[in-house]
Scaffold this motif. Structure first.
Motif, mmCIF file in Angstrom:
data_model
loop_
_atom_site.group_PDB
_atom_site.id
_atom_site.type_symbol
_atom_site.label_atom_id
_atom_site.label_comp_id
_atom_site.label_asym_id
_atom_site.label_seq_id
_atom_site.Cartn_x
_atom_site.Cartn_y
_atom_site.Cartn_z
ATOM 1 N N ILE A 57 -88.922 69.091 -89.457
ATOM 2 C CA ILE A 57 -90.341 68.811 -89.215
ATOM 3 C C ILE A 57 -90.725 69.205 -87.795
ATOM 4 C CG2 ILE A 57 -92.071 66.982 -89.009
ATOM 5 C CD1 ILE A 57 -90.571 65.473 -91.229
ATOM 6 N N GLU A 58 -89.845 68.941 -86.844
ATOM 7 C CA GLU A 58 -90.127 69.276 -85.450
ATOM 8 C C GLU A 58 -90.266 70.774 -85.227
ATOM 9 O OE1 GLU A 58 -86.827 67.436 -83.535
ATOM 10 O OE2 GLU A 58 -87.771 65.459 -83.400
ATOM 11 N N CYS A 59 -89.765 71.566 -86.180
ATOM 12 C CA CYS A 59 -89.831 73.029 -86.062
ATOM 13 C C CYS A 59 -90.917 73.648 -86.937
ATOM 14 C CB CYS A 59 -88.484 73.646 -86.436
ATOM 15 S SG CYS A 59 -87.106 73.120 -85.399
ATOM 16 N N MET A 60 -91.633 72.838 -87.716
ATOM 17 C CA MET A 60 -92.581 73.366 -88.699
ATOM 18 C C MET A 60 -93.705 74.190 -88.102
ATOM 19 S SD MET A 60 -93.103 70.377 -91.599
ATOM 20 C CE MET A 60 -94.279 71.365 -92.541
ATOM 21 N N MET A 61 -94.109 73.871 -86.900
ATOM 22 C CA MET A 61 -95.256 74.540 -86.300
ATOM 23 C C MET A 61 -94.926 75.931 -85.758
ATOM 24 S SD MET A 61 -97.856 72.639 -86.804
ATOM 25 C CE MET A 61 -97.091 72.254 -88.374
ATOM 26 N N ILE A 70 -89.046 76.290 -95.188
ATOM 27 C CA ILE A 70 -89.496 77.505 -95.884
ATOM 28 C C ILE A 70 -90.395 77.246 -97.091
ATOM 29 C CG2 ILE A 70 -87.496 78.836 -95.107
ATOM 30 C CD1 ILE A 70 -86.313 78.542 -97.917
ATOM 31 N N GLY A 71 -90.757 75.982 -97.326
ATOM 32 C CA GLY A 71 -91.740 75.693 -98.364
ATOM 33 C C GLY A 71 -91.203 75.474 -99.756
ATOM 34 N N ALA A 72 -89.893 75.416 -99.946
ATOM 35 C CA ALA A 72 -89.312 75.195 -101.271
ATOM 36 C C ALA A 72 -87.939 74.561 -101.110
ATOM 37 C CB ALA A 72 -89.192 76.502 -102.044
ATOM 38 N N HIS A 73 -87.509 73.786 -102.125
ATOM 39 C CA HIS A 73 -86.170 73.210 -102.074
ATOM 40 C C HIS A 73 -85.183 74.096 -102.837
ATOM 41 C CE1 HIS A 73 -86.322 71.691 -106.223
ATOM 42 N NE2 HIS A 73 -87.508 71.134 -105.954
ATOM 43 N N LEU A 131 -81.542 67.205 -97.667
ATOM 44 C CA LEU A 131 -81.523 68.672 -97.574
ATOM 45 C C LEU A 131 -82.739 69.268 -98.280
ATOM 46 C CD1 LEU A 131 -80.015 71.257 -96.689
ATOM 47 C CD2 LEU A 131 -78.888 71.227 -98.938
ATOM 48 N N ALA A 132 -83.131 68.704 -99.411
ATOM 49 C CA ALA A 132 -84.279 69.242 -100.163
ATOM 50 C C ALA A 132 -85.544 69.217 -99.320
ATOM 51 C CB ALA A 132 -84.478 68.439 -101.456
ATOM 52 N N GLU A 133 -85.840 68.079 -98.696
ATOM 53 C CA GLU A 133 -87.045 67.954 -97.877
ATOM 54 C C GLU A 133 -86.947 68.814 -96.614
ATOM 55 O OE1 GLU A 133 -86.831 64.585 -100.614
ATOM 56 O OE2 GLU A 133 -85.387 65.374 -99.173
ATOM 57 N N CYS A 134 -85.749 68.931 -96.076
ATOM 58 C CA CYS A 134 -85.521 69.795 -94.911
ATOM 59 C C CYS A 134 -85.891 71.238 -95.237
ATOM 60 C CB CYS A 134 -84.048 69.696 -94.498
ATOM 61 S SG CYS A 134 -83.494 70.920 -93.301
ATOM 62 N N LEU A 135 -85.468 71.706 -96.407
ATOM 63 C CA LEU A 135 -85.743 73.082 -96.810
ATOM 64 C C LEU A 135 -87.229 73.299 -97.078
ATOM 65 C CD1 LEU A 135 -82.656 73.577 -99.145
ATOM 66 C CD2 LEU A 135 -83.026 74.638 -96.897
ATOM 67 N N VAL A 136 -87.896 72.309 -97.660
ATOM 68 C CA VAL A 136 -89.343 72.421 -97.886
ATOM 69 C C VAL A 136 -90.064 72.542 -96.545
ATOM 70 C CG1 VAL A 136 -91.406 71.218 -98.722
ATOM 71 C CG2 VAL A 136 -89.308 71.207 -100.094
ATOM 72 N N ASN A 156 -80.484 62.932 -89.471
ATOM 73 C CA ASN A 156 -81.748 63.122 -90.193
ATOM 74 C C ASN A 156 -82.185 64.580 -90.022
ATOM 75 O OD1 ASN A 156 -84.263 63.073 -91.331
ATOM 76 N ND2 ASN A 156 -85.097 61.472 -90.009
ATOM 77 N N ILE A 157 -81.665 65.451 -90.893
ATOM 78 C CA ILE A 157 -81.995 66.872 -90.756
ATOM 79 C C ILE A 157 -83.449 67.156 -91.129
ATOM 80 C CG2 ILE A 157 -79.607 67.644 -91.078
ATOM 81 C CD1 ILE A 157 -80.300 68.359 -93.966
ATOM 82 N N VAL A 158 -84.075 66.232 -91.860
ATOM 83 C CA VAL A 158 -85.495 66.422 -92.208
ATOM 84 C C VAL A 158 -86.342 66.359 -90.941
ATOM 85 C CG1 VAL A 158 -87.396 65.678 -93.671
ATOM 86 C CG2 VAL A 158 -85.038 65.281 -94.416
ATOM 87 N N ARG A 159 -86.062 65.386 -90.098
ATOM 88 C CA ARG A 159 -86.849 65.236 -88.867
ATOM 89 C C ARG A 159 -86.712 66.471 -87.975
ATOM 90 N NH1 ARG A 159 -89.093 60.736 -86.529
ATOM 91 N NH2 ARG A 159 -89.677 60.959 -84.332
#
Length: 321
Positions: free
Chosen positions: A34-38, A123-126, A115-120, A28-31
């Motif tokens: 997310i853990e790095c978003m802050m 960096i804020g975009a897919h 991958l799309a959600e991971c990129l958002v 789950n590369i999205v998770r």
């Protein structure tokens, strides 16, 4: 199929016949993203993401090896059909031999989803809407491919990267992440994660743009992948549309493709058409309509048994034109 048409083989003929994906596990590369978003600094955020991804890749490889160590203890006689003629080399085995040498021609797949959600999240975009995101997406999956090659040498198995088809898993991962992190716009705001490296189904773009974005990932995902184009109208009376998509595949070196379109059939009189949302047969008035749709890699005549996440994705799909 799109996730069994594999070729890489360190222990025999490079062919998709008589072998396939032996086991696979999806990350789950999205998770992780997310853990790095802050992390405020973008470069540090990405660096930390890649570091955490490496940790999970190591765990995944060891887990796949543990599964193989269990599978290899089976005897040929336990699989009379598979080990009589279907797997390469099985015809030379005796019933009391273990299947290790034969199944080691199969692949151990390390998959990824969203991958799309991971990129958002990072960096804020897919990748369908941003060249920067596409570059980062290719960097991520290329790194996974490099690590898979390392694991192949280290453990002496055929490791590959798998563009996970996300049939049941897309909703499960999203549900868990929503509980942990809440609803994040562009990331967890839908009940599904996008299939592997695909451009999101709701993103409006041309078939050529979609191919340009997704095709480079096919070379990196030797464990299986798919590119699809959603078309409107009746494809059975428009062979040129299909031919154009096949040409698009050829020009972009796409490994596997599907063309999605509606197909309705009246189960009483046999009338067929491609109208969206047909409920009543215009010929005999019957409401017994079979609606043929491709939800994943399969054509299905009913959506009754599909999970809510895949049905939500189906409803979000837009035509590529």
């Amino acid at each position: 199929g799109c996730r069994t048409r594999v070729f890489e083989n360190r222990y025999g003929e490079k062919t998709s016949i008589g072998r396939g994906n032996l086991s696979f596990s999806t990350i789950n590369i999205v998770r992780i993203a997310i853990e790095c978003m802050m992390i405020q600094d973008k470069e540090e955020r990405i660096r930390r993401f890649m570091e955490k991804l490496d940790d999970v890749l190591d765990i995944t490889a060891r887990q796949l090896c543990d599964r193989f160590d269990f599978q290899k203890t089976a005897l040929a006689k336990q699989f009379p059909l598979l080990m009589s003629r279907l797997w390469n080399g099985s015809d030379k085995m005796t019933p009391g031999q273990t299947i290790e040498s034969v199944i080691n021609q199969g692949t151990l797949g390390i998959g990824f989803i969203g991958l799309a959600e991971c990129l958002v999240a990072l960096i804020g975009a897919h990748h369908g809407e941003s060249e920067e995101a596409q570059a980062l997406g290719l960097r991520i999956v290329s790194h996974m491919r490099s690590r898979a090659n390392e694991f192949s040498e280290k453990y002496q198995h055929n490791f590959s990267v798998l563009a996970t088809p996300a049939e049941g898993l897309s909703g499960k991962f999203t549900s868990k992440d929503r509980k942990s992190f809440g609803v994040i716009p562009g990331v967890t705001d839908k009940i599904y994660y996008t299939n592997s490296n695909h451009v999101p189904v709701y993103y409006k773009c041309s078939p050529s743009h979609k191919a340009k974005i997704e095709a480079p990932y096919h070379e990196l995902t030797g464990g299986g992948h798919i590119f699809y184009v959603e078309i409107d109208g009746d494809a059975t009376h428009n062979p040129q549309a299909i031919a154009d998509i096949v040409d698009l595949m050829d020009r972009n070196n796409i490994g596997y493709c599907s063309v999605n379109h509606n197909r309705n059939r009246c189960m009483e009189c046999g009338y067929e058409d491609a109208h969206d949302g047909l409920e009543t047969c215009p010929k005999c008035g019957s409401k017994n309509i079979d609606k043929l749709q491709r939800i994943t890699g399969y054509l299905v005549g009913t959506t009754d048994r599909w999970n809510n996440a895949k049905l939500a994705e189906l409803n979000d799909r837009v035509v590529h034109k």
